[in-house]
Design a protein around this motif. Structure first.
Motif, PDB file in Angstrom:
ATOM      1  N   ARG A  92       1.071  -1.328  -0.062  1.00  0.00           N
ATOM      2  CA  ARG A  92      -0.252   0.158  -0.208  1.00  0.00           C
ATOM      3  C   ARG A  92       1.161   1.597   0.251  1.00  0.00           C
ATOM      4  N   GLY A  93       1.827   0.848   0.300  1.00  0.00           N
ATOM      5  CA  GLY A  93       2.592   2.169   0.621  1.00  0.00           C
ATOM      6  C   GLY A  93       3.881   2.801  -0.581  1.00  0.00           C
ATOM      7  N   ARG A  94       3.643   2.135  -1.088  1.00  0.00           N
ATOM      8  CA  ARG A  94       4.479   2.365  -2.550  1.00  0.00           C
ATOM      9  C   ARG A  94       3.361   2.706  -3.491  1.00  0.00           C
ATOM     10  N   ALA A  95       1.803   2.113  -3.248  1.00  0.00           N
ATOM     11  CA  ALA A  95       0.929   2.651  -4.035  1.00  0.00           C
ATOM     12  C   ALA A  95       0.345   3.538  -3.424  1.00  0.00           C
ATOM     13  N   ARG A  96       0.279   4.350  -2.609  1.00  0.00           N
ATOM     14  CA  ARG A  96       0.276   5.234  -2.378  1.00  0.00           C
ATOM     15  C   ARG A  96       1.212   6.230  -2.868  1.00  0.00           C
ATOM     16  N   ILE A  97       2.722   6.144  -2.848  1.00  0.00           N
ATOM     17  CA  ILE A  97       3.930   7.238  -3.267  1.00  0.00           C
ATOM     18  C   ILE A  97       3.730   6.824  -4.712  1.00  0.00           C
ATOM     19  N   SER A  98       2.974   6.199  -5.586  1.00  0.00           N
ATOM     20  CA  SER A  98       3.146   6.667  -6.962  1.00  0.00           C
ATOM     21  C   SER A  98       2.071   6.456  -7.514  1.00  0.00           C
TER      22      SER A  98
END
Lengths: 308, 307
Positions: free
Chosen positions: B29-35
């Motif tokens: 989820r963290g990577r998804a948000r950053i993306s």
């Protein structure tokens, strides 16, 4: 076979409407078709497995987890929607890279996966073109690619052949088969086109008014019949005449000739008629029942809705 | 053809290694948000898109930089023509006035740019793909908000830094200027944050109710353009405490009042506004009300969104 999706006494109600009514089934690895008329509960079932909506009662587990409780499992699931979902002003490479990142892949891996996936769906040469200029077939391929870019264990395909011409439809069905055969990704194939499901799927699940009415291997539903099917490359009318001259009852359609319940002697007569009519034989085999026929017997409305 | 003696023949082979399963890291989820944030920043500035998508954002940035350069040139020219002491008497606009002077540009930039982050996703159905990933509606809308907020902050800071450099270069005694005015830097850095938060929130909220970017932009620009003369005229007409409160509804002045609180002096834009006479706490509270309220509505709109 490994069970990937499990529905146990699954019920979903929208106020007074029962979309799914106490349904239980398992979906194993391979390609499973989910059939049903509009409102049968196909989309509701997919949404429940993806955890997008809560169930009223019962459970829907994907890869052993309830996606509504833990959305992390969606990183291993893919979904190809039926409707348009592609931005028109960016390239397929950029879009897929972004989608891979949104699925949790780090940027360098995401870029590599985007290029690889576009190669596998046959769009590698077109990857730097803006998607606004893509044909319907190309857009369907990008939609499939975005569902595969993060290498999911399981993919939901919603009407993947919608809007495609016969050639594009064949290509898409081949791509779907390849996705499981070569990529090892299991698929739930939702469609109202029985021919597509019959062609691509190993198993089917049939929903009607929110209830499970049939499930099993496609070959179980399309088993051989007593009818012999004959296909020739020419002189079909002469062959029909030659057979009728020998007292063999023949019916024809756009594809070939059918002889109902033949006995052993009919094969000799067919051989002689073929020689007499000088008709080059392409195929002679017991006819398999089509899925559409099966459901035509069980409910006219359902069959007419599902037939291509 | 025969090989030349001493030359080693090299042969290349291309292997089709087929489909390879991904075995690398999955950052969830963290990577998804950053993306989503990264994609939002790129979209706002037109990166990775055609030339047309770059025109509007960079035009606004150029105008803001131009205003800063003009302000620096005027200050430098005044120093040289009439001397630093007399120039100071002129009370020429500086860092504390910049956000007020350029506020309309910031609002139009937000009104035109922010909807690009929400409207096309809903119109083209891309939002459905996002929500099928390990990402919630709240994650999505917060990430989009953060993306445009960061762009707004950067767009606000850039001309202020140019103005800072310009004022140093234009001053006959640059070292003294830095020693006397270095506190302007944290002030203009801080003042950009409420401006960015307010404009981002209102612009995204408007965009959340339409799939057409143009409708959102026209509505928001109209809102600012109408409220300013309307509230100014009515506040002057009525006067007193009621006039002060009516003046509070001048939407384009709300973050400028917070700017004034941070700099400790009213800017040229709010100097004559009746609301400027109100307590700093009221002005800051009013800003929070107009930022957190719309932010809550925006969040509610996306929180339960499903494909």
């Amino acid at each position: 076979m490994k069970v990937l999706l499990t529905a146990v006494n699954l019920t979903k109600r929208y106020k007074d409407v029962v979309a799914l009514d106490d349904v239980s089934f398992d979906i194993s690895d391979g390609i499973t078709g989910i059939l049903g008329e509009n409102g049968a509960g196909k989309s509701t079932a997919i949404k429940l497995f993806l955890g997008l909506i809560p169930s009223t009662s019962g459970s829907a587990k994907a890869l052993g987890q309830d996606a509504h409780e833990s959305i992390a499992v969606r990183a291993k699931l893919g979904y190809m929607p039926e409707h348009d979902c592609l931005p028109s002003n960016i390239t397929a490479a950029e879009f897929l890279g972004h989608m891979a990142e949104v699925s949790g892949l780090p940027p360098p891996h995401a870029r590599t996966r985007a290029a690889d996936t576009l190669r596998h769906v046959g769009l590698f040469e077109e990857r730097y073109r803006s998607m606004g200029g893509y044909s319907t077939g190309m857009k369907q391929r990008v939609k499939l690619a975005q569902a595969l870019v993060h290498d999911p264990s399981f993919v939901f395909l919603d009407e993947p052949t919608a809007g495609l011409d016969p050639g594009g439809r064949e290509d898409m069905l081949e791509l779907v088969s390849k996705t499981h055969r070569e990529f090892g990704i299991s698929i739930l194939f939702s469609s109202h086109l029985m021919a597509d499901v019959e062609r691509a799927c190993d198993r089917i699940i049939v929903l009607q008014s929110g209830r499970l009415v049939e499930s099993g291997e496609v070959t179980h539903f399309t088993k051989e019949t007593e009818t012999v099917f004959i296909e020739v490359d020419g002189n079909r009318e002469r062959l029909v005449a030659a057979l009728e001259q020998r007292g063999v009852a023949v019916t024809t359609d756009g594809h070939g000739l059918y002889i109902e319940g033949p006995d052993e002697t009919v094969y000799d007569q067919v051989r002689d008629a073929l020689v007499e009519a000088e008709a080059p034989l392409r195929r002679m085999a017991p006819r398999r029942r089509a899925l559409a026929e099966l459901f035509q017997h069980e409910g006219e409305d359902f069959a007419s809705e599902l037939s291509p | 053809m025969t090989a030349q003696p001493g030359v080693t023949k090299r042969e290349g082979t291309v292997f089709d290694i087929g489909y390879q399963n991904y075995t690398g890291p999955r950052e969830g989820r963290g990577r998804a948000r950053i993306s989503i944030v990264k994609n939002g920043v790129r979209t706002s500035l037109g990166f990775g898109r055609g030339a047309l998508a770059k025109v509007l954002p960079w035009l606004f940035i150029a105008v803001l930089v131009f205003i800063a350069i003009i302000m620096a040139l005027v200050a430098g020219a005044a120093d040289r023509l009439i001397g630093p002491e007399d120039a100071e008497q002129l009370n020429l606009p500086s860092h504390s006035d910049f956000y007020g002077i350029a506020s309309i540009i910031f609002f139009v930039f937000a009104a035109v740019g922010a909807p690009e982050l929400l409207c096309p996703d809903r119109r083209e159905g891309v939002i459905n793909l996002y929500l099928l990933r390990p990402l919630t509606g709240s994650d999505y809308v917060f990430s989009r908000w953060l993306a445009f907020f960061l762009v707004m902050v950067a767009v606000a800071w850039l001309p202020q830094f140019i103005l800072w450099i310009g004022l140093i270069m234009g001053d006959p005694q640059p070292v003294e200027y830095v020693l006397d005015n270095w506190l302007d830097i944290p002030k203009f850095l801080a003042a950009a944050i409420p401006l960015a938060a307010y404009t981002t929130t209102l612009a995204l909220l408007t965009a959340a109710f339409t799939t057409r970017r143009a409708y959102a932009a026209v509505f928001l620009v109209g809102l600012f353009v109408i409220t300013t003369p309307f509230t100014t005229g009515l506040a002057a007409e009525i006067g007193g405490t009621a006039g002060q409160w009516i003046s509070m509804f001048n939407l384009s002045n709300i973050p400028v009042h917070v700017n004034d609180v941070i700099f400790g002096e009213p800017s040229v834009i709010t100097r004559d506004a009746p609301a400027a006479e109100l307590s700093s706490w009221i002005l800051v509270g009013w800003f929070f009300l107009w930022t957190l309220g719309p932010a809550g509505v925006l969040w509610m709109r996306y929180r339960r969104l499903t494909p």
